[in-house]
Each structure stands twice: as C-alpha cells, then as structure tokens.
Design a protein around this motif. Structure first.
Motif, PDB file in Angstrom:
ATOM      1  N   THR A 254     -34.311  71.110 -25.661  1.00 58.79           N
ATOM      2  CA  THR A 254     -35.396  71.711 -26.431  1.00 58.79           C
ATOM      3  C   THR A 254     -35.836  70.812 -27.581  1.00 58.79           C
ATOM      4  OG1 THR A 254     -34.411  73.858 -25.939  1.00 58.79           O
ATOM      5  CG2 THR A 254     -36.095  73.807 -27.649  1.00 58.79           C
ATOM      6  N   ALA A 255     -34.860  70.166 -28.254  1.00 64.53           N
ATOM      7  CA  ALA A 255     -35.154  69.334 -29.423  1.00 64.53           C
ATOM      8  C   ALA A 255     -35.963  68.101 -29.069  1.00 64.53           C
ATOM      9  CB  ALA A 255     -33.857  68.918 -30.112  1.00 64.53           C
ATOM     10  N   ILE A 256     -36.012  67.721 -27.800  1.00 66.94           N
ATOM     11  CA  ILE A 256     -36.813  66.588 -27.350  1.00 66.94           C
ATOM     12  C   ILE A 256     -38.075  67.066 -26.656  1.00 66.94           C
ATOM     13  CG2 ILE A 256     -36.878  64.559 -25.844  1.00 66.94           C
ATOM     14  CD1 ILE A 256     -35.117  64.310 -28.312  1.00 66.94           C
ATOM     15  N   MET A 257     -37.939  68.073 -25.812  1.00 68.41           N
ATOM     16  CA  MET A 257     -39.062  68.533 -25.017  1.00 68.41           C
ATOM     17  C   MET A 257     -40.211  69.049 -25.875  1.00 68.41           C
ATOM     18  SD  MET A 257     -40.681  71.449 -23.815  1.00 68.41           S
ATOM     19  CE  MET A 257     -41.629  71.958 -22.407  1.00 68.41           C
ATOM     20  N   PHE A 258     -39.917  69.940 -26.838  1.00 69.71           N
ATOM     21  CA  PHE A 258     -40.992  70.578 -27.586  1.00 69.71           C
ATOM     22  C   PHE A 258     -41.700  69.647 -28.576  1.00 69.71           C
ATOM     23  CE2 PHE A 258     -38.898  74.457 -26.044  1.00 69.71           C
ATOM     24  CZ  PHE A 258     -40.011  75.049 -25.482  1.00 69.71           C
ATOM     25  N   PRO A 259     -41.009  68.729 -29.253  1.00 67.10           N
ATOM     26  CA  PRO A 259     -41.756  67.773 -30.072  1.00 67.10           C
ATOM     27  C   PRO A 259     -42.698  66.892 -29.251  1.00 67.10           C
ATOM     28  CG  PRO A 259     -39.499  67.880 -30.806  1.00 67.10           C
ATOM     29  CD  PRO A 259     -39.562  68.669 -29.532  1.00 67.10           C
ATOM     30  N   LEU A 260     -42.267  66.466 -28.070  1.00 67.86           N
ATOM     31  CA  LEU A 260     -43.152  65.683 -27.205  1.00 67.86           C
ATOM     32  C   LEU A 260     -44.324  66.542 -26.736  1.00 67.86           C
ATOM     33  CD1 LEU A 260     -40.566  63.721 -25.025  1.00 67.86           C
ATOM     34  CD2 LEU A 260     -41.980  62.829 -26.877  1.00 67.86           C
ATOM     35  N   TYR A 261     -44.029  67.789 -26.430  1.00 70.37           N
ATOM     36  CA  TYR A 261     -45.057  68.743 -26.021  1.00 70.37           C
ATOM     37  C   TYR A 261     -46.045  68.957 -27.156  1.00 70.37           C
ATOM     38  CZ  TYR A 261     -46.901  73.245 -24.343  1.00 70.37           C
ATOM     39  OH  TYR A 261     -47.708  74.269 -23.935  1.00 70.37           O
ATOM     40  N   LYS A 262     -45.534  68.992 -28.381  1.00 70.86           N
ATOM     41  CA  LYS A 262     -46.369  69.168 -29.568  1.00 70.86           C
ATOM     42  C   LYS A 262     -47.274  67.962 -29.804  1.00 70.86           C
ATOM     43  CE  LYS A 262     -46.011  69.788 -34.572  1.00 70.86           C
ATOM     44  NZ  LYS A 262     -46.703  68.557 -34.912  1.00 70.86           N
TER      45      LYS A 262
ATOM     46  N   VAL B 121     -45.680  62.558 -35.953  1.00 74.17           N
ATOM     47  CA  VAL B 121     -44.324  62.794 -36.464  1.00 74.17           C
ATOM     48  C   VAL B 121     -43.294  63.011 -35.350  1.00 74.17           C
ATOM     49  CG1 VAL B 121     -42.910  64.533 -37.626  1.00 74.17           C
ATOM     50  CG2 VAL B 121     -44.862  63.533 -38.796  1.00 74.17           C
ATOM     51  N   PRO B 122     -43.619  63.786 -34.306  1.00 70.28           N
ATOM     52  CA  PRO B 122     -42.620  63.983 -33.251  1.00 70.28           C
ATOM     53  C   PRO B 122     -42.157  62.695 -32.576  1.00 70.28           C
ATOM     54  CG  PRO B 122     -44.329  65.626 -33.076  1.00 70.28           C
ATOM     55  CD  PRO B 122     -44.806  64.625 -34.083  1.00 70.28           C
ATOM     56  N   LEU B 123     -42.947  61.624 -32.703  1.00 74.79           N
ATOM     57  CA  LEU B 123     -42.534  60.354 -32.098  1.00 74.79           C
ATOM     58  C   LEU B 123     -41.262  59.821 -32.746  1.00 74.79           C
ATOM     59  CD1 LEU B 123     -46.007  58.599 -31.677  1.00 74.79           C
ATOM     60  CD2 LEU B 123     -44.707  59.933 -30.013  1.00 74.79           C
ATOM     61  N   LEU B 124     -40.913  60.351 -33.936  1.00 75.29           N
ATOM     62  CA  LEU B 124     -39.644  59.983 -34.561  1.00 75.29           C
ATOM     63  C   LEU B 124     -38.467  60.393 -33.690  1.00 75.29           C
ATOM     64  CD1 LEU B 124     -40.278  61.093 -38.268  1.00 75.29           C
ATOM     65  CD2 LEU B 124     -39.980  58.748 -37.463  1.00 75.29           C
ATOM     66  N   LEU B 125     -38.712  61.359 -32.817  1.00 77.60           N
ATOM     67  CA  LEU B 125     -37.630  61.873 -31.980  1.00 77.60           C
ATOM     68  C   LEU B 125     -37.388  61.024 -30.737  1.00 77.60           C
ATOM     69  CD1 LEU B 125     -38.703  65.587 -32.250  1.00 77.60           C
ATOM     70  CD2 LEU B 125     -36.765  64.542 -33.384  1.00 77.60           C
ATOM     71  N   LEU B 126     -38.277  60.066 -30.493  1.00 74.50           N
ATOM     72  CA  LEU B 126     -38.091  59.183 -29.351  1.00 74.50           C
ATOM     73  C   LEU B 126     -37.123  58.063 -29.721  1.00 74.50           C
ATOM     74  CD1 LEU B 126     -41.708  58.854 -27.938  1.00 74.50           C
ATOM     75  CD2 LEU B 126     -39.831  60.196 -27.025  1.00 74.50           C
ATOM     76  N   HIS B 127     -35.973  58.088 -29.130  1.00 72.36           N
ATOM     77  CA  HIS B 127     -34.948  57.084 -29.408  1.00 72.36           C
ATOM     78  C   HIS B 127     -34.210  56.797 -28.103  1.00 72.36           C
ATOM     79  CE1 HIS B 127     -31.210  55.324 -31.078  1.00 72.36           C
ATOM     80  NE2 HIS B 127     -32.009  54.904 -32.030  1.00 72.36           N
ATOM     81  N   LYS B 128     -33.791  55.556 -27.914  1.00 70.57           N
ATOM     82  CA  LYS B 128     -33.162  55.174 -26.653  1.00 70.57           C
ATOM     83  C   LYS B 128     -31.897  55.975 -26.366  1.00 70.57           C
ATOM     84  CE  LYS B 128     -30.685  51.278 -28.798  1.00 70.57           C
ATOM     85  NZ  LYS B 128     -30.469  49.814 -28.739  1.00 70.57           N
ATOM     86  N   SER B 129     -31.230  56.464 -27.412  1.00 71.61           N
ATOM     87  CA  SER B 129     -30.015  57.240 -27.196  1.00 71.61           C
ATOM     88  C   SER B 129     -30.310  58.573 -26.527  1.00 71.61           C
ATOM     89  CB  SER B 129     -29.296  57.491 -28.528  1.00 71.61           C
ATOM     90  OG  SER B 129     -30.106  58.268 -29.384  1.00 71.61           O
ATOM     91  N   GLU B 130     -31.549  59.093 -26.742  1.00 67.69           N
ATOM     92  CA  GLU B 130     -31.904  60.375 -26.149  1.00 67.69           C
ATOM     93  C   GLU B 130     -32.001  60.262 -24.628  1.00 67.69           C
ATOM     94  OE1 GLU B 130     -31.859  63.083 -27.566  1.00 67.69           O
ATOM     95  OE2 GLU B 130     -31.940  62.548 -29.684  1.00 67.69           O
TER      96      GLU B 130
ATOM     97  N   HIS C 156     -28.060  68.928 -29.493  1.00 75.44           N
ATOM     98  CA  HIS C 156     -27.889  67.773 -30.383  1.00 75.44           C
ATOM     99  C   HIS C 156     -28.931  67.753 -31.509  1.00 75.44           C
ATOM    100  CE1 HIS C 156     -28.659  63.518 -31.539  1.00 75.44           C
ATOM    101  NE2 HIS C 156     -27.351  63.464 -31.543  1.00 75.44           N
ATOM    102  N   TRP C 157     -28.494  67.355 -32.703  1.00 73.41           N
ATOM    103  CA  TRP C 157     -29.418  67.150 -33.813  1.00 73.41           C
ATOM    104  C   TRP C 157     -28.912  66.011 -34.679  1.00 73.41           C
ATOM    105  CZ3 TRP C 157     -28.077  68.017 -39.045  1.00 73.41           C
ATOM    106  CH2 TRP C 157     -26.820  68.582 -39.245  1.00 73.41           C
TER     107      TRP C 157
ATOM    108  N   LYS D 205     -34.299  64.012 -36.451  1.00 77.15           N
ATOM    109  CA  LYS D 205     -34.896  65.289 -36.065  1.00 77.15           C
ATOM    110  C   LYS D 205     -35.181  66.151 -37.292  1.00 77.15           C
ATOM    111  CE  LYS D 205     -32.719  65.164 -31.525  1.00 77.15           C
ATOM    112  NZ  LYS D 205     -31.701  65.724 -30.611  1.00 77.15           N
ATOM    113  N   ILE D 206     -34.296  66.079 -38.279  1.00 77.06           N
ATOM    114  CA  ILE D 206     -34.513  66.839 -39.508  1.00 77.06           C
ATOM    115  C   ILE D 206     -35.747  66.328 -40.242  1.00 77.06           C
ATOM    116  CG2 ILE D 206     -33.563  67.359 -41.786  1.00 77.06           C
ATOM    117  CD1 ILE D 206     -30.792  67.304 -40.536  1.00 77.06           C
TER     118      ILE D 206
END
Length: 293
Positions: free
Chosen positions: A91-99, A132-141, A273-274, A278-279
């Motif tokens: 959810t923490a990855i899907m919805f920010p990308l969706y946003k 801003v949600p692009l901050l959530l894109l990281h290779k570890s994800e 995961h957070w 993400k914060i």
C-alpha cells in the motif's frame, strides 16, 4: 475557507477510509469484483434515498443516464484494477504512485476538456502534490515487492480510468437538480457492470477447468462491502459537491491525498514497511494543501 475546499478535504478523508476497507477485503481473500459491486449498490441506494427525501428527480435524464453509465463503468474498472494492484505491491508504494499518475491524467483532462487555468500558487501545489510521491521510488522497494512492475501496470490502468470517471463526474454536476442523483445513477450502472464482469470472470474460470479462487458471498464480505459502500457514497458525493465550485484539476489533486489514510493505517495494522523517505513524502503532501486552497 471556501465550501468547495471543505468538500474536497471531506472527500479525501472518506475516500481514504473506503480504500483501506478495500485493503482489508484484499487481505481477507475476498473477490475485488464482488466487494466493489456490493459497496456500489449500497452507495447508490443511499444516494437515491437522499435525492428522494431532500430533492426532486428533475434533470436531463437521457444525458444523465448515458453519462451515468459511462461513469459507473469506468469507475468500477478503475476500482478493480486498483484493488488488483494491491495484490502485487505494498500500500505504501502503490497509492503514492497512483496519486502521481491519477492527478496527471486528470490535469490533462481539465486543461483540454474544461479549459482550466491555474495561478502560480496552484501550479506549485499541483506540482508538489504530483512529484512528492516520487520520493517513495527507491531501488530497495523493488526487492521488497512481489511483482513490482505488474502492480505498476495495474495502477496506471486504474489511474487512467479513474481520471476519466472524475472528468465525467465534473461534467455531470449540472445534469440533475442534485449531484446525489448523478451519484445514484452512476453507481447503479457501476454495480451492474461489476456483477456482469464478475459472472464473466467466474464462467471463464470454470470453462478453463480451474477453481474460482475467491471467497464467495458470506457475512464477512457483506459487512465489509456495507462499510465500503457508506464511505464510497460519502467520498464520491463530497467530491461531486466540490466540483460544483472548484476546478477538476485542483479538487482531484486535493482528493488524491486520501492515500495518506490507507498508508498510515496499513503501516499500523498490517505492519507494512515504512522509513524516513515515506514520512517526508506524507508531510510534503500535506504541505501541498496550503498552495491549493
């Protein structure tokens, strides 16, 4: 504070709760089609009831029925693909990308179809909310997700259909005497479309000799669907009311902040995961509201 802004914030809150209820349905193994269908039935019944008690059924019914059908169909397709995406990515990855994807599609529709123009401050808020949600894109994800790219494809499809539905909703605000009647019509068609797609999926599964893997109608699914229907009605109606006084691009950008609710609740309840990235993304998404008022 403008009334349309309050409605937009309310829509974000109820839509966030609605989405988290969908997350619960996915976690419990319920059919995404059935949950969406029954929740849409509940929403349409509530909308018809409000229209009948407080307003009249006056309006352009031929246009309203056509737009309601298209809106209901695109909305249910978007919801189905969104719930299916939750099977493959957190959810923490899907919805920010969706946003990010949804407001971009909606912004294009607003500029092209409704000839919307924005101030410098509004462009800052829109850009901030989208990027801003692009901050959530990281290779570890990518390592943490089961099927990242498959989930991304599903959410892009969901974003497109949801944006189209939002554009139709904006246009539909003046079709009937009250926006609640348009909600009722569109969600009625949405529930019918959902049931048809569900039956088609089930028949194709049986035809191929495979077991239908989802839980069928039971008390737990109906309870989840009822709660989802209440929040769906409240969120969608508030968005329609916001469209009356606000622009498509701005209202949808605000409404898309609903992702904060399922992200936070999923982290708390499902221990997803957070981290600090993400914060920060969540905080900056809230800051974007200051530019969109």
């Amino acid at each position: 504070m403008d009334l349309w802004f309050i409605y937009a914030i309310s829509s974000a809150v109820f839509s966030g709760l609605h989405t988290f209820i969908q997350k619960i349905a996915v976690e419990r193994g319920h059919s995404t089609l059935l949950v969406n269908m029954w929740s849409t039935v509940v929403s349409s019944v509530l909308a018809f009831t409000v229209s009948w008690i407080f307003f009249s059924f006056d309006g352009l019914w031929k246009i309203g029925l056509f737009l309601g059908f298209i809106n209901g169909l695109t909305h249910i397709i978007g919801s189905i693909f969104r719930m299916d995406a939750l099977k493959y990515i957190d959810t923490a990855i899907m919805f920010p990308l969706y946003k990010t994807a949804g407001p971009i599609f909606t912004l294009v529709i607003g500029i092209i179809i409704f000839a919307e123009k924005f101030t410098v401050a509004e462009w800052v808020g829109i850009t901030l909310g989208i990027t801003v949600p692009l901050l959530l894109l990281h290779k570890s994800e990518k390592l943490r997700q089961k099927y990242l790219w498959k989930g991304v494809v599903f959410l892009l499809i969901a974003s497109f259909f949801t944006a189209v539905a939002a554009g139709i909703s904006k246009y539909g605000t003046g079709i009937f005497e009250t926006v609640f009647l348009f909600v009722a019509v569109s969600h009625t068609f949405g529930s019918i479309s959902g049931w048809g797609i569900y039956e088609l999926q089930k028949s194709n599964t049986h035809r191929n000799g495979k077991l239908f893997k989802y839980r069928h109608i039971d008390k737990d699914m109906l309870s989840i669907s009822f709660l989802a229907g209440i929040t769906q009605f409240a969120g969608f109606s508030a968005m329609m009311l916001a469209f009356v006084g606000g622009s498509l691009g701005i209202v949808y950008a605000i409404q898309s902040l609903y992702i904060l609710i399922p992200i936070i609740l999923s982290i708390i309840i499902y221990k997803e995961h957070w981290n600090m990235r993400k914060i920060i993304a969540i905080i900056l998404s809230i800051v974007a509201l200051a530019f969109l008022r």
